[in-house]
Design a protein around this motif. Structure first.
Motif, PDB file in Angstrom:
ATOM      1  N   ASP A  14      -7.828  66.489  15.041  1.00  0.00           N
ATOM      2  CA  ASP A  14      -6.944  65.318  15.040  1.00  0.00           C
ATOM      3  C   ASP A  14      -7.721  64.056  14.680  1.00  0.00           C
ATOM      4  N   TYR A  15      -8.655  64.185  13.713  1.00  0.00           N
ATOM      5  CA  TYR A  15      -9.448  63.046  13.282  1.00  0.00           C
ATOM      6  C   TYR A  15      -8.747  62.325  12.132  1.00  0.00           C
ATOM      7  N   PRO A  16      -8.664  61.002  12.173  1.00  0.00           N
ATOM      8  CA  PRO A  16      -8.141  60.252  11.034  1.00  0.00           C
ATOM      9  C   PRO A  16      -9.253  59.930  10.044  1.00  0.00           C
ATOM     10  N   GLY A  17      -8.887  59.743   8.792  1.00  0.00           N
ATOM     11  CA  GLY A  17      -9.834  59.325   7.774  1.00  0.00           C
ATOM     12  C   GLY A  17      -9.352  58.049   7.113  1.00  0.00           C
ATOM     13  N   VAL A  18     -10.161  57.528   6.216  1.00  0.00           N
ATOM     14  CA  VAL A  18      -9.792  56.350   5.436  1.00  0.00           C
ATOM     15  C   VAL A  18      -9.845  56.740   3.968  1.00  0.00           C
ATOM     16  N   ASN A  19      -8.726  56.607   3.294  1.00  0.00           N
ATOM     17  CA  ASN A  19      -8.552  57.104   1.939  1.00  0.00           C
ATOM     18  C   ASN A  19      -8.592  55.939   0.954  1.00  0.00           C
ATOM     19  N   PHE A  20      -9.743  55.745   0.284  1.00  0.00           N
ATOM     20  CA  PHE A  20      -9.874  54.703  -0.726  1.00  0.00           C
ATOM     21  C   PHE A  20      -9.621  55.316  -2.104  1.00  0.00           C
ATOM     22  N   ILE A  21      -8.505  54.953  -2.718  1.00  0.00           N
ATOM     23  CA  ILE A  21      -8.131  55.591  -3.980  1.00  0.00           C
ATOM     24  C   ILE A  21      -7.711  54.553  -5.012  1.00  0.00           C
ATOM     25  N   PRO A  22      -8.211  54.655  -6.251  1.00  0.00           N
ATOM     26  CA  PRO A  22      -7.698  53.788  -7.311  1.00  0.00           C
ATOM     27  C   PRO A  22      -6.212  54.092  -7.531  1.00  0.00           C
ATOM     28  N   THR A  23      -5.366  53.097  -7.389  1.00  0.00           N
ATOM     29  CA  THR A  23      -3.926  53.360  -7.448  1.00  0.00           C
ATOM     30  C   THR A  23      -3.469  53.847  -8.815  1.00  0.00           C
ATOM     31  N   GLY A  24      -4.219  53.542  -9.859  1.00  0.00           N
ATOM     32  CA  GLY A  24      -3.859  54.028 -11.187  1.00  0.00           C
ATOM     33  C   GLY A  24      -4.112  55.511 -11.371  1.00  0.00           C
ATOM     34  N   TRP A  25      -4.835  56.130 -10.435  1.00  0.00           N
ATOM     35  CA  TRP A  25      -5.128  57.565 -10.529  1.00  0.00           C
ATOM     36  C   TRP A  25      -4.147  58.418  -9.741  1.00  0.00           C
ATOM     37  N   ILE A  26      -3.345  57.783  -8.904  1.00  0.00           N
ATOM     38  CA  ILE A  26      -2.389  58.544  -8.098  1.00  0.00           C
ATOM     39  C   ILE A  26      -1.410  59.270  -9.010  1.00  0.00           C
ATOM     40  N   ASN A  27      -1.152  60.517  -8.691  1.00  0.00           N
ATOM     41  CA  ASN A  27      -0.235  61.399  -9.441  1.00  0.00           C
ATOM     42  C   ASN A  27      -0.818  61.895 -10.762  1.00  0.00           C
ATOM     43  N   ARG A  65      -3.478  43.786  -8.737  1.00  0.00           N
ATOM     44  CA  ARG A  65      -2.549  44.880  -9.017  1.00  0.00           C
ATOM     45  C   ARG A  65      -2.755  46.043  -8.050  1.00  0.00           C
ATOM     46  N   ASN A  66      -4.001  46.289  -7.665  1.00  0.00           N
ATOM     47  CA  ASN A  66      -4.294  47.325  -6.679  1.00  0.00           C
ATOM     48  C   ASN A  66      -3.562  47.032  -5.370  1.00  0.00           C
ATOM     49  N   TYR A  67      -3.672  45.793  -4.916  1.00  0.00           N
ATOM     50  CA  TYR A  67      -2.991  45.385  -3.680  1.00  0.00           C
ATOM     51  C   TYR A  67      -1.478  45.512  -3.839  1.00  0.00           C
ATOM     52  N   GLU A  68      -0.946  45.023  -4.933  1.00  0.00           N
ATOM     53  CA  GLU A  68       0.503  45.050  -5.137  1.00  0.00           C
ATOM     54  C   GLU A  68       1.037  46.475  -5.212  1.00  0.00           C
ATOM     55  N   GLY A  77      -6.780  52.469   1.697  1.00  0.00           N
ATOM     56  CA  GLY A  77      -7.394  51.194   1.345  1.00  0.00           C
ATOM     57  C   GLY A  77      -7.481  51.024  -0.148  1.00  0.00           C
ATOM     58  N   GLY A  78      -7.696  49.800  -0.583  1.00  0.00           N
ATOM     59  CA  GLY A  78      -7.815  49.503  -2.005  1.00  0.00           C
ATOM     60  C   GLY A  78      -9.134  49.969  -2.585  1.00  0.00           C
ATOM     61  N   HIS A  79      -9.115  50.274  -3.878  1.00  0.00           N
ATOM     62  CA  HIS A  79     -10.330  50.708  -4.588  1.00  0.00           C
ATOM     63  C   HIS A  79     -10.202  50.372  -6.061  1.00  0.00           C
ATOM     64  N   SER A  80      -9.476  49.294  -6.350  1.00  0.00           N
ATOM     65  CA  SER A  80      -9.107  48.838  -7.689  1.00  0.00           C
ATOM     66  C   SER A  80      -8.021  49.747  -8.272  1.00  0.00           C
ATOM     67  N   VAL A  81      -7.623  49.472  -9.509  1.00  0.00           N
ATOM     68  CA  VAL A  81      -6.606  50.289 -10.175  1.00  0.00           C
ATOM     69  C   VAL A  81      -7.246  51.424 -10.955  1.00  0.00           C
ATOM     70  N   THR A  82      -8.341  51.129 -11.654  1.00  0.00           N
ATOM     71  CA  THR A  82      -8.954  52.119 -12.547  1.00  0.00           C
ATOM     72  C   THR A  82     -10.391  52.462 -12.178  1.00  0.00           C
ATOM     73  N   HIS A  83     -10.841  52.033 -10.997  1.00  0.00           N
ATOM     74  CA  HIS A  83     -12.235  52.240 -10.544  1.00  0.00           C
ATOM     75  C   HIS A  83     -13.208  51.476 -11.441  1.00  0.00           C
ATOM     76  N   ALA A  84     -12.780  50.328 -11.910  1.00  0.00           N
ATOM     77  CA  ALA A  84     -13.622  49.524 -12.786  1.00  0.00           C
ATOM     78  C   ALA A  84     -14.755  48.868 -12.000  1.00  0.00           C
ATOM     79  N   ASN A  85     -15.931  48.804 -12.611  1.00  0.00           N
ATOM     80  CA  ASN A  85     -17.038  48.043 -12.040  1.00  0.00           C
ATOM     81  C   ASN A  85     -16.673  46.561 -12.166  1.00  0.00           C
ATOM     82  N   LEU A  86     -16.413  45.925 -11.069  1.00  0.00           N
ATOM     83  CA  LEU A  86     -15.876  44.564 -11.085  1.00  0.00           C
ATOM     84  C   LEU A  86     -16.867  43.539 -11.607  1.00  0.00           C
ATOM     85  N   THR A  87     -18.142  43.896 -11.695  1.00  0.00           N
ATOM     86  CA  THR A  87     -19.154  42.949 -12.160  1.00  0.00           C
ATOM     87  C   THR A  87     -19.436  43.067 -13.655  1.00  0.00           C
TER      88      THR A  87
END
Length: 240
Positions: free
Chosen positions: A51-64, A108-111, A85-95
């Protein structure tokens, strides 16, 4: 004395009994990055046993998308107590992209998380990279930032820089539990682990881990009576 406690922790699997409240309250957070389908198919059933919870960081553009988690699976994880949690839309290196593109990835990830009806308090840096400008933008949308640095935590927490121990294919259960033991003996209040992919075969990629190793690690956590929580719950508990 600390070395003896460490050895007892590793060799016997016994929980630590102490009058030290810091040792008693050390929290474990298990995070899962990128949304590989093995997280749902292999890791999730192993976590459910305890019954352990995890934290799922996923780029939302990769879902489905092929080989990645579906929206239905992500929602099932949340129904079981997991945090998204958020992880960007496309897993882009933000720098390495323009600041306007970085803002778009974050906003867009947040939205999209909000539109999907998913949790959206935490953000994990794609590839672990950021700078002061991108951090400022992230904080406009998310209240907790997880980096890829193996930070040591004591009070008070810096919510702009919560790192993790990145689990790799050369780790075994003993090495992972040694990281836990060291953190407890050193008085850490929080220990975060980061996983990416799971396999029942050969772990032939640096961020892939065998399911058997993961199961043994979870069993070790259970034997030691450690509390596994989501990142948001850990922050809330430690800021009281």
């Amino acid at each position: 004395m600390r070395r003896w406690l460490w050895l007892i922790f590793i060799l016997t699997g016994c929980g630590l009994v102490s009058n030290d409240d810091t040792i008693k309250s050390t929290l474990i957070v298990l995070t899962f990055d990128d949304g590989d389908k093995s997280i749902f198919e292999l890791a999730f059933p192993a976590m459910q046993k305890y019954d352990y919870p995890g934290v799922n960081f996923i780029p939302t553009g990769w879902i489905n998308k092929q080989d990645w988690l579906t929206l239905e699976q992500v929602r099932k994880l949340e129904d079981a107590g997991w945090e998204t949690g958020g992880h960007s839309v496309t897993h882009a290196n933000l720098t390495t992209i323009s600041i306007d593109s970085a803002r778009s990835e974050i906003r867009r990830n947040y939205e999209q998380l909000v539109a999907f009806g998913l949790k959206h308090r935490c953000f994990a840096l794609p590839a672990g990279h950021s700078n002061s400008e991108t951090n400022r933008i992230i904080k406009e949308y998310f209240s907790i930032i997880r980096t890829s640095q193996n930070e040591r935590y004591s009070f008070p927490l810096n919510l702009d820089r919560l790192g993790y121990y990145q689990v790799q294919n050369n780790d075994d259960a003993t090495s992972l539990l040694m990281r836990v033991a060291h953190g407890i003996i050193e008085g850490e209040c929080l220990i975060i682990f980061g996983f990416h992919q799971f396999t029942v075969g050969e772990a032939n990629f640096i961020t892939k881990i065998q399911l058997s190793v993961f199961k043994e690690f979870l069993e070790g956590i259970k034997k030691r009576n450690l509390k596994v929580v989501t990142l948001s719950e850990a922050v809330d508990r430690l800021q009281r």
